[in-house]
Design a protein around this motif. Structure first.
Motif, PDB file in Angstrom:
ATOM      1  N   ALA A 297       0.844  -1.192   0.000  1.00 19.04           N
ATOM      2  CA  ALA A 297       0.000   0.000   0.000  1.00 19.04           C
ATOM      3  C   ALA A 297       0.881   1.244   0.000  1.00 19.04           C
ATOM      4  N   GLY A 298       0.259   2.393  -0.198  1.00 20.89           N
ATOM      5  CA  GLY A 298       1.012   3.632  -0.288  1.00 20.89           C
ATOM      6  C   GLY A 298       1.795   3.966   0.953  1.00 20.89           C
ATOM      7  N   THR A 299       1.349   3.443   2.104  1.00 22.51           N
ATOM      8  CA  THR A 299       2.014   3.729   3.370  1.00 22.51           C
ATOM      9  C   THR A 299       3.092   2.712   3.717  1.00 22.51           C
ATOM     10  N   ASN A 300       3.293   1.733   2.825  1.00 27.84           N
ATOM     11  CA  ASN A 300       4.267   0.680   3.098  1.00 27.84           C
ATOM     12  C   ASN A 300       5.658   1.153   2.663  1.00 27.84           C
ATOM     13  N   ALA A 301       6.542   1.365   3.635  1.00 23.59           N
ATOM     14  CA  ALA A 301       7.865   1.907   3.337  1.00 23.59           C
ATOM     15  C   ALA A 301       8.762   0.889   2.643  1.00 23.59           C
ATOM     16  N   GLN A 302       8.535  -0.407   2.897  1.00 22.63           N
ATOM     17  CA  GLN A 302       9.410  -1.446   2.360  1.00 22.63           C
ATOM     18  C   GLN A 302       8.939  -1.961   1.004  1.00 22.63           C
ATOM     19  N   TYR A 303       7.638  -2.012   0.786  1.00 22.61           N
ATOM     20  CA  TYR A 303       7.079  -2.552  -0.448  1.00 22.61           C
ATOM     21  C   TYR A 303       6.214  -1.487  -1.113  1.00 22.61           C
ATOM     22  N   PRO A 304       6.734  -0.739  -2.080  1.00 22.54           N
ATOM     23  CA  PRO A 304       5.962   0.335  -2.718  1.00 22.54           C
ATOM     24  C   PRO A 304       4.867  -0.213  -3.622  1.00 22.54           C
ATOM     25  N   PRO A 305       3.854   0.588  -3.939  1.00 23.99           N
ATOM     26  CA  PRO A 305       2.744   0.124  -4.789  1.00 23.99           C
ATOM     27  C   PRO A 305       3.123  -0.073  -6.246  1.00 23.99           C
ATOM     28  N   SER A 306       4.354   0.211  -6.608  1.00 24.14           N
ATOM     29  CA  SER A 306       4.814  -0.010  -7.979  1.00 24.14           C
ATOM     30  C   SER A 306       5.601  -1.312  -8.119  1.00 24.14           C
ATOM     31  N   LYS A 307       5.623  -2.123  -7.078  1.00 29.08           N
ATOM     32  CA  LYS A 307       6.396  -3.366  -7.090  1.00 29.08           C
ATOM     33  C   LYS A 307       5.512  -4.557  -6.728  1.00 29.08           C
ATOM     34  N   VAL A 308       5.664  -5.651  -7.490  1.00 30.04           N
ATOM     35  CA  VAL A 308       4.972  -6.914  -7.204  1.00 30.04           C
ATOM     36  C   VAL A 308       5.970  -7.880  -6.578  1.00 30.04           C
ATOM     37  N   ILE A 309       5.607  -8.422  -5.433  1.00 27.64           N
ATOM     38  CA  ILE A 309       6.421  -9.414  -4.745  1.00 27.64           C
ATOM     39  C   ILE A 309       5.766 -10.785  -4.919  1.00 27.64           C
ATOM     40  N   ILE A 310       6.502 -11.747  -5.448  1.00 24.70           N
ATOM     41  CA  ILE A 310       6.023 -13.130  -5.483  1.00 24.70           C
ATOM     42  C   ILE A 310       6.588 -13.821  -4.244  1.00 24.70           C
ATOM     43  N   TRP A 311       5.702 -14.159  -3.322  1.00 21.05           N
ATOM     44  CA  TRP A 311       6.106 -14.640  -1.999  1.00 21.05           C
ATOM     45  C   TRP A 311       5.812 -16.127  -1.859  1.00 21.05           C
ATOM     46  N   ASP A 312       6.810 -16.878  -1.440  1.00 23.25           N
ATOM     47  CA  ASP A 312       6.636 -18.299  -1.131  1.00 23.25           C
ATOM     48  C   ASP A 312       6.547 -18.416   0.387  1.00 23.25           C
ATOM     49  N   ASP A 313       5.351 -18.642   0.900  1.00 24.19           N
ATOM     50  CA  ASP A 313       5.169 -18.666   2.343  1.00 24.19           C
ATOM     51  C   ASP A 313       5.713 -19.944   2.968  1.00 24.19           C
ATOM     52  N   TYR A 314       5.894 -20.995   2.177  1.00 27.85           N
ATOM     53  CA  TYR A 314       6.460 -22.231   2.698  1.00 27.85           C
ATOM     54  C   TYR A 314       7.966 -22.082   2.918  1.00 27.85           C
ATOM     55  N   GLU A 315       8.640 -21.458   1.934  1.00 28.66           N
ATOM     56  CA  GLU A 315      10.072 -21.231   2.066  1.00 28.66           C
ATOM     57  C   GLU A 315      10.376 -19.924   2.786  1.00 28.66           C
ATOM     58  N   ARG A 316       9.335 -19.164   3.092  1.00 31.84           N
ATOM     59  CA  ARG A 316       9.446 -17.954   3.884  1.00 31.84           C
ATOM     60  C   ARG A 316      10.353 -16.910   3.254  1.00 31.84           C
ATOM     61  N   ARG A 317      10.186 -16.712   1.952  1.00 32.98           N
ATOM     62  CA  ARG A 317      11.010 -15.717   1.281  1.00 32.98           C
ATOM     63  C   ARG A 317      10.381 -15.280  -0.034  1.00 32.98           C
ATOM     64  N   CYS A 318      10.886 -14.163  -0.510  1.00 27.46           N
ATOM     65  CA  CYS A 318      10.491 -13.657  -1.826  1.00 27.46           C
ATOM     66  C   CYS A 318      11.226 -14.451  -2.895  1.00 27.46           C
ATOM     67  N   ILE A 319      10.515 -14.941  -3.903  1.00 27.56           N
ATOM     68  CA  ILE A 319      11.145 -15.697  -4.983  1.00 27.56           C
ATOM     69  C   ILE A 319      11.173 -14.915  -6.282  1.00 27.56           C
ATOM     70  N   GLY A 320      10.611 -13.714  -6.303  1.00 24.46           N
ATOM     71  CA  GLY A 320      10.654 -12.894  -7.502  1.00 24.46           C
ATOM     72  C   GLY A 320      10.055 -11.526  -7.258  1.00 24.46           C
ATOM     73  N   GLU A 321      10.506 -10.546  -8.037  1.00 28.20           N
ATOM     74  CA  GLU A 321       9.989  -9.184  -7.935  1.00 28.20           C
ATOM     75  C   GLU A 321       9.774  -8.612  -9.331  1.00 28.20           C
ATOM     76  N   PHE A 322       8.747  -7.793  -9.469  1.00 22.17           N
ATOM     77  CA  PHE A 322       8.502  -7.034 -10.690  1.00 22.17           C
ATOM     78  C   PHE A 322       8.399  -5.562 -10.292  1.00 22.17           C
ATOM     79  N   SER A 323       9.230  -4.718 -10.877  1.00 21.54           N
ATOM     80  CA  SER A 323       9.193  -3.292 -10.566  1.00 21.54           C
ATOM     81  C   SER A 323       8.713  -2.511 -11.782  1.00 21.54           C
ATOM     82  N   PHE A 324       7.835  -1.539 -11.534  1.00 20.24           N
ATOM     83  CA  PHE A 324       7.230  -0.760 -12.604  1.00 20.24           C
ATOM     84  C   PHE A 324       7.409   0.728 -12.334  1.00 20.24           C
TER      85      PHE A 324
END
Length: 413
Positions: A110-137
């Motif tokens: 969301a707009g108030t999220n300092a770590q994850y801006p609204p212009s970035k997509v995080i592909i999150w693997d909750d089983y491995e507990r980590r980000c496995i990919g990012e898309f920035s626009f």
């Protein structure tokens, strides 16, 4: 790894080169706490309540995700319960997209999220507990849609289609201004269909990727406000910004198969849903009523549990029937009530010959609600006020639906 091009307005990166396995989502959602999230839910006081930013159904409508001002939560619908909660110290998520009931999620801050801006997509693997990919626009992401083999990202004027296995960009689709992030996908493994706004007002573009075919359908005179596809992608339902009429189309040749009327006054449509057996359609709007309509569309094979139609077979069926609607319309013309003046439809405005809703359920008008179908003639409704309803309708007589279940899920512990 980062991939970028001057012809693109996006970049892609993967975490330490790791990509989803050959079958992403092999693990179900679990309760392990990923390292980038807080180790326990923060203790909120009365002035730091959790706010709801978004809700979205998963692909089989058995779960929904809630993006909150502090993170996200996942709920199972039957039985209703919270099955996953993640809280951030840096802000919330405006978009949370599930991949069926797997461990893979797409997150947009969301707009108030300092770590994850609204212009970035995080592909999150909750089983491995980590980000496995990012898309920035270069602009804010309006929506993300997932299939087991594709990731689709929607920005204001463009849609990007990526391969899930290597995050390679496969296609870019230009659209009209699309602030609602309108886009829907089919979810059968043997058909890949995408529907989105076209480049003209009221136009929907349908991509049949398996057939390498694009169909442009003029759905409304006004801008499209809401759309959805059947699981196999062969039928499209749309509503315009007027919100009075909902139309059903054959996505192969663009034929309009049925039109139903929500009401006579303009209204913003929040959601459209088609039942798995394609016998019912649900519509929610700002007027505070969820409407159920009976559909007269014939389902190929009439098997509500497994619409396994090959792309070649479906194309052949629709080509053969495109000159006659008889093959696509059920012989028992629908049970939606019409105007008592419908016998004069040749002389009176179209309003008087409309098909009206078969069943209805009232919800508060001061919040957005999104409806979908459950099992055994039930409808599930989730609201931006943090409420969940399950109600049943009489499939023979229609009328007012009966509430079976209610939960205030944001207040649940």
């Amino acid at each position: 790894m980062t991939v970028a091009s001057s012809t693109m307005s996006s970049s892609v990166s993967t975490s330490r080169g790791m990509l989803p396995s050959a079958s992403p989502g092999a693990h179900g959602l679990n309760s392990g706490v990923p390292s980038s999230f807080s180790q326990s839910a923060p203790e909120f006081n009365d002035t730091d309540e959790t706010g709801l930013l978004s809700v979205s159904w998963n692909q089989d409508h058995g779960c929904f995700a809630a993006g909150t001002t502090h993170g996200f939560r996942i709920y199972s619908c039957d039985p209703f319960k919270e099955i996953l909660r993640r809280d951030l110290k840096c802000g919330g998520f405006g978009i949370v997209e599930m991949l069926f009931r797997s461990n893979i999620l797409a997150l947009v801050g969301a707009g108030t999220n300092a770590q994850y801006p609204p212009s970035k997509v995080i592909i999150w693997d909750d089983y491995e507990r980590r980000c496995i990919g990012e898309f920035s626009f270069r602009s804010d992401v309006r929506a993300v849609k997932l299939r087991r083999d594709r990731i689709v990202v929607v920005v204001e004027h463009k849609i990007y289609v990526y391969n899930f296995m290597d995050l390679k960009l496969l296609q870019q689709i230009e659209t009209l201004a699309n602030p609602r992030g309108l886009c829907c996908l089919s979810h059968h493994s043997n058909t890949f269909v995408l529907a989105c706004p076209g480049l003209q007002r009221g136009q929907v573009r349908v991509e049949h990727f398996g057939l390498n075919m694009t169909k442009l359908i003029k759905t409304h005179d006004s801008h499209v406000a809401c759309l959805t596809l059947t699981m196999d992608g062969l039928l499209l339902a749309t509503a315009s910004t007027k919100g009075t009429l909902i139309r059903i189309f054959n996505t192969m040749d663009g034929t309009r198969l049925q039109e139903v009327r929500r009401g006579s006054d303009n209204a913003e449509i929040y959601s459209i849903a088609l039942s798995p057996n394609v016998k019912w359609l649900a519509v929610s709007s700002e007027k505070g009523t969820v409407h159920i309509f009976s559909l007269r569309v014939r389902v190929v094979g009439e098997d509500s549990s497994n619409h396994s139609i090959t792309a070649q077979g479906s194309a052949s069926f629709y080509r053969n029937s495109s000159n006659s609607l008889d093959a696509l319309l059920s012989p028992n013309a629908g049970a939606n009530p019409g105007s008592s003046l419908s016998f004069m439809k040749g002389f009176l405005p179209k309003y008087f010959s409309s098909e009206w809703s078969f069943a209805q359920f009232r919800v508060p008008e001061d919040s957005q609600f999104f409806a979908t179908f459950g099992s055994q003639n039930t409808v599930m409704i989730v609201g931006m006020d943090g409420s969940f309803y399950r109600c049943g309708f009489d499939h023979l007589n229609g009328g007012e639906m009966l509430q079976q279940e209610y939960h205030s899920f944001l207040k649940s512990s």
